[in-house]
Design a protein around this motif. Sequence first.
Motif, mmCIF file in Angstrom:
data_model
loop_
_atom_site.group_PDB
_atom_site.id
_atom_site.type_symbol
_atom_site.label_atom_id
_atom_site.label_comp_id
_atom_site.label_asym_id
_atom_site.label_seq_id
_atom_site.Cartn_x
_atom_site.Cartn_y
_atom_site.Cartn_z
ATOM 1 N N TRP A 140 1.716 1.076 5.070
ATOM 2 C CA TRP A 140 1.843 1.513 3.683
ATOM 3 C C TRP A 140 3.029 0.828 2.998
ATOM 4 N N LEU A 142 -0.003 9.191 5.871
ATOM 5 C CA LEU A 142 -0.585 8.391 4.784
ATOM 6 C C LEU A 142 -0.699 9.199 3.494
ATOM 7 N N LEU A 156 0.483 -2.051 1.807
ATOM 8 C CA LEU A 156 -0.329 -1.342 0.829
ATOM 9 C C LEU A 156 0.437 -0.943 -0.424
ATOM 10 N N ARG A 157 1.626 -0.387 -0.286
ATOM 11 C CA ARG A 157 2.380 0.053 -1.468
ATOM 12 C C ARG A 157 2.480 -1.073 -2.504
ATOM 13 N N CYS A 217 1.198 3.660 10.422
ATOM 14 C CA CYS A 217 0.739 3.995 9.071
ATOM 15 C C CYS A 217 1.856 3.785 8.057
ATOM 16 N N ARG A 218 3.064 4.186 8.422
ATOM 17 C CA ARG A 218 4.213 3.987 7.536
ATOM 18 C C ARG A 218 4.461 2.488 7.322
ATOM 19 N N ILE A 251 -8.421 4.305 3.386
ATOM 20 C CA ILE A 251 -7.513 3.910 4.461
ATOM 21 C C ILE A 251 -7.955 4.641 5.720
ATOM 22 N N THR A 264 -7.219 5.309 9.805
ATOM 23 C CA THR A 264 -6.175 5.257 10.810
ATOM 24 C C THR A 264 -6.778 5.626 12.154
ATOM 25 N N LEU A 320 2.700 9.613 1.879
ATOM 26 C CA LEU A 320 3.178 8.357 1.290
ATOM 27 C C LEU A 320 2.426 8.010 0.014
ATOM 28 N N LEU A 321 1.106 8.095 0.035
ATOM 29 C CA LEU A 321 0.339 7.705 -1.151
ATOM 30 C C LEU A 321 0.603 8.655 -2.312
#
Length: 184
Positions: free
Chosen positions: A148, A34, A152-153, A144-145, A75, A77, A37-38
């Motif tokens: 996201w 996460l 989320l993205r 999570c990927r 977030i 997890t 990615l963020l």
Amino acid sequence: MGHLAEQAFQSLRIAVLTVSDTRTLATDTSGQTLIELLEADGHALVERAIVTDDIYQIRARLSQWIADPLVQVVILTGGTGFTARDNTPQAVAPLLDKQVEGFGELFRQVSLGEIGTAMMQSRALAGLANATLVCCLPGSPGACRTGWVHLLRPQLDSRTRPCNFVAHLKRLPERAVQACGSRA
């Protein structure tokens, strides 16, 4: 229709909470996924923590971030399954002012193509608390990927139309906005 006006990208301040009885910072691959990615998408990690899968430990840490004027998104997890130690949804739901009804449904729909009917065992959820978006994802890097990239993205990008969650989040003090920066 101000919500449809052109917006520049806004870097959000995000906290990541891993719920696990066994993970450490060295072995927390979901939380690390996460964070990578963020940050790759231009957001800022405010804080990262790991708590045991205990309702009151989860609530205590989450409540601190919900009350923090510099945390816009949290977030979580882990802890969203059906075992006796999966307590994240029960811990989080009472703290929410409003639940994002479609979050879990969409997460499971997207997951169907990736993990088949095992997606039914995910109790992913999201909601708003004190103008903080709180999202609960399963405790695997793949989940999570998926969460996201597909949910989320786009919703944490102020440029997403016709709407996104950014307009509903805490407004940061000017000094925090300058520290985060922005990208076009």
